[in-house]
Design a protein around this motif. Structure first.
Motif, PDB file in Angstrom:
ATOM      1  N   VAL A 129      38.948  45.704  32.588  1.00 25.25           N
ATOM      2  CA  VAL A 129      40.389  45.920  32.772  1.00 25.25           C
ATOM      3  C   VAL A 129      41.126  44.694  32.256  1.00 25.25           C
ATOM      4  CG1 VAL A 129      40.065  47.434  34.774  1.00 25.25           C
ATOM      5  CG2 VAL A 129      40.301  44.964  35.110  1.00 25.25           C
ATOM      6  N   PRO A 130      42.421  44.844  31.869  1.00 23.12           N
ATOM      7  CA  PRO A 130      43.193  43.691  31.391  1.00 23.12           C
ATOM      8  C   PRO A 130      43.355  42.641  32.489  1.00 23.12           C
ATOM      9  CG  PRO A 130      44.255  45.750  30.764  1.00 23.12           C
ATOM     10  CD  PRO A 130      43.164  46.107  31.715  1.00 23.12           C
ATOM     11  N   ALA A 131      43.173  41.393  32.108  1.00 18.64           N
ATOM     12  CA  ALA A 131      43.334  40.294  33.055  1.00 18.64           C
ATOM     13  C   ALA A 131      44.821  39.994  33.251  1.00 18.64           C
ATOM     14  CB  ALA A 131      42.617  39.053  32.538  1.00 18.64           C
ATOM     15  N   VAL A 132      45.164  39.594  34.472  1.00 21.10           N
ATOM     16  CA  VAL A 132      46.538  39.231  34.797  1.00 21.10           C
ATOM     17  C   VAL A 132      46.524  37.888  35.515  1.00 21.10           C
ATOM     18  CG1 VAL A 132      47.412  41.600  34.910  1.00 21.10           C
ATOM     19  CG2 VAL A 132      46.462  40.532  36.961  1.00 21.10           C
ATOM     20  N   TRP A 157      67.413  34.379  48.673  1.00 23.39           N
ATOM     21  CA  TRP A 157      66.257  34.053  47.828  1.00 23.39           C
ATOM     22  C   TRP A 157      64.965  34.452  48.546  1.00 23.39           C
ATOM     23  CZ3 TRP A 157      66.738  32.451  42.888  1.00 23.39           C
ATOM     24  CH2 TRP A 157      67.987  31.989  42.487  1.00 23.39           C
ATOM     25  N   GLU A 158      64.103  35.181  47.824  1.00 24.24           N
ATOM     26  CA  GLU A 158      62.832  35.628  48.374  1.00 24.24           C
ATOM     27  C   GLU A 158      61.680  35.221  47.454  1.00 24.24           C
ATOM     28  OE1 GLU A 158      62.802  39.762  49.063  1.00 24.24           O
ATOM     29  OE2 GLU A 158      64.198  39.679  50.767  1.00 24.24           O
ATOM     30  N   ARG A 159      60.509  35.095  48.066  1.00 24.16           N
ATOM     31  CA  ARG A 159      59.307  34.793  47.301  1.00 24.16           C
ATOM     32  C   ARG A 159      58.597  36.082  46.894  1.00 24.16           C
ATOM     33  NH1 ARG A 159      56.445  29.747  50.581  1.00 24.16           N
ATOM     34  NH2 ARG A 159      58.147  28.242  50.284  1.00 24.16           N
ATOM     35  N   ARG A 160      58.300  36.187  45.646  1.00 18.84           N
ATOM     36  CA  ARG A 160      57.597  37.349  45.108  1.00 18.84           C
ATOM     37  C   ARG A 160      56.394  36.884  44.278  1.00 18.84           C
ATOM     38  NH1 ARG A 160      61.238  41.793  44.896  1.00 18.84           N
ATOM     39  NH2 ARG A 160      62.495  41.657  46.823  1.00 18.84           N
ATOM     40  N   VAL A 161      55.442  37.779  44.055  1.00 14.58           N
ATOM     41  CA  VAL A 161      54.283  37.509  43.210  1.00 14.58           C
ATOM     42  C   VAL A 161      54.489  38.214  41.882  1.00 14.58           C
ATOM     43  CG1 VAL A 161      51.792  37.773  42.938  1.00 14.58           C
ATOM     44  CG2 VAL A 161      52.746  37.257  45.183  1.00 14.58           C
ATOM     45  N   GLN A 162      54.494  37.442  40.828  1.00 16.66           N
ATOM     46  CA  GLN A 162      54.702  37.989  39.485  1.00 16.66           C
ATOM     47  C   GLN A 162      53.367  38.124  38.765  1.00 16.66           C
ATOM     48  OE1 GLN A 162      57.747  36.022  37.210  1.00 16.66           O
ATOM     49  NE2 GLN A 162      56.762  36.527  35.262  1.00 16.66           N
ATOM     50  N   ARG A 163      53.119  39.271  38.178  1.00 19.71           N
ATOM     51  CA  ARG A 163      51.882  39.557  37.448  1.00 19.71           C
ATOM     52  C   ARG A 163      52.157  39.412  35.953  1.00 19.71           C
ATOM     53  NH1 ARG A 163      48.251  42.737  40.510  1.00 19.71           N
ATOM     54  NH2 ARG A 163      47.555  43.784  38.611  1.00 19.71           N
ATOM     55  N   THR A 164      51.510  38.461  35.317  1.00 17.36           N
ATOM     56  CA  THR A 164      51.703  38.206  33.895  1.00 17.36           C
ATOM     57  C   THR A 164      50.420  38.533  33.149  1.00 17.36           C
ATOM     58  OG1 THR A 164      53.220  36.405  34.432  1.00 17.36           O
ATOM     59  CG2 THR A 164      52.353  36.488  32.174  1.00 17.36           C
ATOM     60  N   PRO A 165      50.431  39.437  32.169  1.00 15.07           N
ATOM     61  CA  PRO A 165      49.211  39.745  31.415  1.00 15.07           C
ATOM     62  C   PRO A 165      48.692  38.515  30.665  1.00 15.07           C
ATOM     63  CG  PRO A 165      50.904  41.412  31.055  1.00 15.07           C
ATOM     64  CD  PRO A 165      51.565  40.287  31.769  1.00 15.07           C
ATOM     65  N   VAL A 166      47.362  38.379  30.621  1.00 16.93           N
ATOM     66  CA  VAL A 166      46.725  37.275  29.917  1.00 16.93           C
ATOM     67  C   VAL A 166      46.333  37.751  28.525  1.00 16.93           C
ATOM     68  CG1 VAL A 166      44.804  35.646  29.923  1.00 16.93           C
ATOM     69  CG2 VAL A 166      45.881  36.327  32.078  1.00 16.93           C
ATOM     70  N   VAL A 167      46.729  36.990  27.500  1.00 17.74           N
ATOM     71  CA  VAL A 167      46.418  37.344  26.115  1.00 17.74           C
ATOM     72  C   VAL A 167      45.709  36.162  25.460  1.00 17.74           C
ATOM     73  CG1 VAL A 167      48.353  38.948  25.919  1.00 17.74           C
ATOM     74  CG2 VAL A 167      48.682  36.532  25.349  1.00 17.74           C
ATOM     75  N   ASP A 168      44.972  36.459  24.395  1.00 13.40           N
ATOM     76  CA  ASP A 168      44.273  35.400  23.658  1.00 13.40           C
ATOM     77  C   ASP A 168      45.170  34.840  22.573  1.00 13.40           C
ATOM     78  OD1 ASP A 168      44.320  37.415  21.777  1.00 13.40           O
ATOM     79  OD2 ASP A 168      42.182  37.886  21.960  1.00 13.40           O
ATOM     80  N   HIS A 170      45.332  35.563  19.556  1.00 12.81           N
ATOM     81  CA  HIS A 170      45.794  36.588  18.629  1.00 12.81           C
ATOM     82  C   HIS A 170      46.768  37.572  19.276  1.00 12.81           C
ATOM     83  CE1 HIS A 170      42.762  35.096  15.856  1.00 12.81           C
ATOM     84  NE2 HIS A 170      41.834  35.292  16.787  1.00 12.81           N
ATOM     85  N   GLY A 171      47.124  37.330  20.531  1.00  7.37           N
ATOM     86  CA  GLY A 171      48.042  38.224  21.216  1.00  7.37           C
ATOM     87  C   GLY A 171      47.390  39.455  21.808  1.00  7.37           C
ATOM     88  N   GLN A 172      46.033  39.532  21.808  1.00 14.17           N
ATOM     89  CA  GLN A 172      45.323  40.671  22.363  1.00 14.17           C
ATOM     90  C   GLN A 172      45.043  40.440  23.844  1.00 14.17           C
ATOM     91  OE1 GLN A 172      44.769  43.439  20.611  1.00 14.17           O
ATOM     92  NE2 GLN A 172      45.673  42.503  18.782  1.00 14.17           N
ATOM     93  N   ALA A 173      45.070  41.531  24.613  1.00 11.25           N
ATOM     94  CA  ALA A 173      44.833  41.429  26.048  1.00 11.25           C
ATOM     95  C   ALA A 173      43.393  40.991  26.314  1.00 11.25           C
ATOM     96  CB  ALA A 173      45.117  42.759  26.727  1.00 11.25           C
ATOM     97  N   VAL A 174      43.226  40.067  27.258  1.00 14.05           N
ATOM     98  CA  VAL A 174      41.911  39.607  27.659  1.00 14.05           C
ATOM     99  C   VAL A 174      41.367  40.551  28.722  1.00 14.05           C
ATOM    100  CG1 VAL A 174      40.617  37.722  28.711  1.00 14.05           C
ATOM    101  CG2 VAL A 174      42.482  37.222  27.115  1.00 14.05           C
ATOM    102  N   LEU A 175      40.152  41.064  28.513  1.00 16.31           N
ATOM    103  CA  LEU A 175      39.539  42.007  29.452  1.00 16.31           C
ATOM    104  C   LEU A 175      38.566  41.278  30.361  1.00 16.31           C
ATOM    105  CD1 LEU A 175      38.817  45.040  27.074  1.00 16.31           C
ATOM    106  CD2 LEU A 175      40.850  44.605  28.486  1.00 16.31           C
ATOM    107  N   VAL A 176      38.554  41.667  31.634  1.00 20.45           N
ATOM    108  CA  VAL A 176      37.658  41.090  32.634  1.00 20.45           C
ATOM    109  C   VAL A 176      37.025  42.229  33.419  1.00 20.45           C
ATOM    110  CG1 VAL A 176      38.938  38.928  32.845  1.00 20.45           C
ATOM    111  CG2 VAL A 176      39.555  40.864  34.298  1.00 20.45           C
TER     112      VAL A 176
END
Length: 326
Positions: A129-132, A157-168, A170-176
């Motif tokens: 699956v794509p790493a985040v 103001w509130e605290r939230r968890v932000q999910r950012t996709p991890v790319v290599d 070359h801009g491709q998604a890193v799979l884990v």
């Protein structure tokens, strides 16, 4: 001159300091220990697939009453005692079965079934699956609030968890791996993968052995010296062999027995005394900081204990006569 320590000591002797090998990259003690670990695999693997019979108790016992007095009667031992005794048998209930009741446990030990399974063409891998990347951020939220009877908009103001996709790069998604696979990979599968890696790296034209554990272990042991000298991933191979042996012991309900020191016994190579320990399978090893790391097979140890040199060094005769050396 730079001296490199043994590459196998951190894997096979994790509680001791690494040795300086006479024949790099591994010391002779670890070479012998790796061969010894390989020799154990077929024996442990055979026991996984063949349940060992427990002794049957067919003796008769005297019957006593509630006050502990003999009644003159005799009874035979529980015929199911070797299997843990006869447990209570549940009678069928009159109620209808309820949806969602707990399932019955499997009668077999699944870890033993997994480890004793035949070799597969490839290992079982997790779903990729794509790493985040999870980051905590603060966001501004507008809410209606009642202030003295008046409805007003307020910024909070509130605290939230932000999910950012991890790319290599070359801009491709890193799979884990998703981590959704359970169970153990069979011993034959692990050995098959290592035999293939060794063959491809060192002997591309050689034929692979059969897929059974004894054949693959024999193939590795006959080439072990060259594998230790030339195979780059030898430390990973030795570590996985050690894990396989420990996993099969755990599945059999056993633990690795602690070696017993042999006090006063000299080593044939380095002459150090009280540095040799006896392993449960009959092997002896010259270990500890003052030891040279030599591993004695049962036959080699018997010949060394029968030599005149040992008889002259040890007071009171050979340790085999006192029950400490054999």
């Amino acid at each position: 001159m730079t001296q490199h320590t043994c590459v196998l000591c951190p894997v096979l002797r994790r509680d001791d300091s690494p040795r300086l090998p006479d024949h790099p990259p591994a010391c002779e003690g670890c070479r012998g220990r790796l061969d010894w670990q390989l020799e154990l695999l077929p024996k442990l693997h055979f026991r996984l697939g063949h349940d060992e019979q427990q002794p049957y108790n067919d003796r008769w016992y005297a019957v006593v009453d509630a006050q502990g007095r003999l009644t003159g009667e005799r009874r035979r031992a529980d015929p199911l005692g070797a299997l843990g005794g006869a447990g209570p048998v549940r009678a069928p209930g009159g109620d209808a079965p309820v949806t969602g009741s707990r399932e019955r446990s499997t009668p077999a030990r699944l870890d033993r079934v997994d480890l004793a399974a035949p070799a597969r063409g490839a290992t079982v891998r997790d779903t990729m699956v794509p790493a985040v990347r999870l980051e905590e951020v603060r966001v501004r939220v507008r809410r209606y609030a009642n202030a003295g009877g008046l409805i007003q908009l307020r910024d909070e103001w509130e605290r939230r968890v932000q999910r950012t996709p991890v790319v290599d790069e070359h801009g491709q998604a890193v799979l884990v791996p998703a981590g959704d696979q359970v169970g153990k990979v069979s011993v034959a599968t692990v050995l098959r993968l290592w035999c293939t890696d060794v063959r491809d790296a060192l002997w591309p034209r050689h034929r692979l052995p059969l897929d059974d554990v004894p054949s693959m272990v024999a193939w590795l042991r006959t080439r072990l010296w060259d594998i230790v000298n030339e195979f780059e991933a030898i430390a990973d191979l030795a570590g996985e062999i050690r894990v396989l042996a420990g996993g099969m012991r755990a599945a059999l309900g056993e633990s690795e027995p602690r070696p017993q020191p042999l006090l006063g016994v000299p080593c044939q190579r380095c002459d150090a005394r009280s540095q040799i320990v006896a392993h449960a399978d009959g092997y002896r090893e010259c270990t500890a900081p003052l030891g040279c790391g030599r591993l004695y097979s049962p036959r080699e140890w018997q010949e060394w204990m029968a030599s005149d040199e040992v008889g002259q060094l040890l007071p009171g005769g050979r340790p085999g006569k006192r029950g400490t050396g054999r």
